[in-house]
Design an enzyme around this catalytic site. Sequence first.
Site, mmCIF file in Angstrom:
data_model
loop_
_atom_site.group_PDB
_atom_site.id
_atom_site.type_symbol
_atom_site.label_atom_id
_atom_site.label_comp_id
_atom_site.label_asym_id
_atom_site.label_seq_id
_atom_site.Cartn_x
_atom_site.Cartn_y
_atom_site.Cartn_z
ATOM 1 C CD GLU A 86 -2.954 0.952 2.340
ATOM 2 O OE1 GLU A 86 -2.986 -0.054 3.068
ATOM 3 O OE2 GLU A 86 -3.578 1.999 2.593
ATOM 4 C CG ASP A 87 1.529 2.972 3.183
ATOM 5 O OD1 ASP A 87 0.612 3.441 2.484
ATOM 6 O OD2 ASP A 87 1.416 2.716 4.383
#
Length: 719
Positions: A86-87
């Site tokens: 996600e990051d």
Amino acid sequence: MPAVEIHNDYHKVFEGLLQRIRRYDQTADISLLRKAFEYSYNAHGDQLRISGKPYFEHPLEVVKILTGLKMDWETIAGGILHDVVEDTKISIEDIKREFGKNIAQLVDGVTKISELKLLGSEDQQAENFRKMLLSMVKDIRVILIKFADRLHNMRTIEFLPEEKRKRIALETRDVYAPLAHRLGLARIKSELEDLSLKNLEPEIYKDLVNRIQSTKRERENSIRRLTSPIRKTLADANVRARFEGRAKDYYSIYNKINKRGIPFEEIHDLLAIRIIVETLEDCYHALGIVHSLFNPLHERFKDYIATPKSNGYQSIHTTVMGPEGKKFEIQIRTEQMHRTAEEGIAAHWKYKEGKSREDDFDKHLVWLRQVLDFDDQEPDKSSFMEHLKINLFQDEVFVFTPKGDLHRLPLHSTTVDFAFNVHTDVGLHCLAAKVNGRIVPLSYELKNGDTVEIITSTSQRPNEDWLKFVNSSKARSKIKKWLRDSKFDSSVALGEEMLAKALFKFSIKLKTIDLVDLAQKMKQKDDKDLLASIGRGDIKIDTILRRILPEDKKEQSEKNVFSRIIDKARKSSHGVRVAGIDNIMITFGKCCNPVPGEPITGIVTRGRGIVLHTNNCRNLLKLMQDPDRIVEVSWDVDKNYRFLAGLHILSERKNNLLPNLSDTINRADCIIKSIKMTAEDSLITCTLSIEVYDLDHLKRVMNSIHKIDGVISVKRFND
Ligand code: MN
């Protein structure tokens, strides 16, 4: 990726965690775990959280929570890597290549849940919730990582702007906490709830913390006065036990004060203790000792060991009158029960060849599958949400069959809910119920310990009214489905008849028509859907005919026969409403010729659409033996429409009978359609059909006829 030297402090933390995991999960692949830690550390690099701390501390804390739950090593690996996709720039394929399919699936699942908006419009919410539940069914560990993730985020939420904080807190309170509760994760649930309260109602929360803090000493003294005699007696009896004061649970105290209006001073949770013993026998032994020392309040005794809650919770609950007349709630359980109570589904994780013991999960997964199955049958998304909410927040009532089998139902369930819980067929045919030997209404609300007996009848069917009082989602969805299906079936039968009759006029047999192909052309799901649409009037017969008739017959179709038939069908449906169905062909029974105002019943027939009969028609009884053909109908009369009624008149032979009769009928604003008179000796029999507005009108004209000189009797024409 270039290797980055791991900060010394983190290195120590890793090794500590690895030690811990190795102790409870002998199958753990320690070198892969070490690689996952380093991989995540490198991937997050110098990212910072809003708090200013290194981002990497977040996955690390998540892993700490997961090891607290003694989760298996794959879940730990999934936990440390959960924000990497996600990051950072790393893709799920990278994870799969480096760590294998299982771990990649866990990371993927958590990433996908994070993208879902769980609050919002009902539709969107339902769909997203469904996706989350589906991922749980695939691998329940995904949601456990998500719980740990949410818990740590909630613990550190203070750094976010207020609006975002409130939104996350709301989602936590309304979605994650109830879900944690349903999966038996009591400790996580109560911390999530407390943190939500802290952010949603900061003033109330602060006040509550202060009040609990300021009464702490007094409370501890009370608890000591209660527990010391119990401790001593248990020791004398050689029962090994440990005591635990109930964890502070601000949210449940808040709920009791705000929703149930209980004053702070009277809340039992503040004076609650747990006795944790070694064996099942010890539980009951301890219970006996407690009850011999302090008077129990019988209405508050619950044995969840004998009948566990549906999330697997087991414990004995009893409330006793303690020293100084204070009430104490005491929970007695074994260590294993305690762990289940605190950690629910996570406590069932066993490490046998690196796999979970499937059967331990079954009761949770059964619940999930029920929720999802429901959605398959139910096109209406908002009722899926309602169903889910009932399932998440439900409290329960326990009742018995006459044979002593236990049934567990949502609180406020009725005898109909019980019937459906026993078996769908019992529910669909339940006629009456006996509770503890006495006949009760079907809407009777069940109480704990009731013995319930259902009386069924093959002719009994569900009706809409049941939906007003049933409370279990199972009963509700089965009743709805039945109501839908029964209407559907009669529409199909009707549509088939209408189509067959229409085709017959062109010497075409229905079975020579490819209905599946026709359905496709008409954009219907299948042949049954097509026929139902015809029966309901959604698709007009002449539209169908234009599709399937050969060219030369089309002309004829549009101009002559069919327009007449359709007109006739429309005309004859005038004045009657059939429950839930519009534009269908309606005819009146020739045996009884119902008129408006008379109670009527509709019968689906072959060839004549729905035929209406008066409820006292003698043919009706026979026709009603096939209950699938019965449809509810009611009058919906247009003032200008007239109905046919038949009369039998018996009279003495009088010369002026016919002119008198015709005069009387005309003056009563009736129209004579046909008349037939036969004379026999000194008597005249007259069969008459007239058109009237309604039943009152008919009665008036019958009275007038009766008054004509010589008339002996006037009767409704019946056959
Ligand atoms: Mn996270």
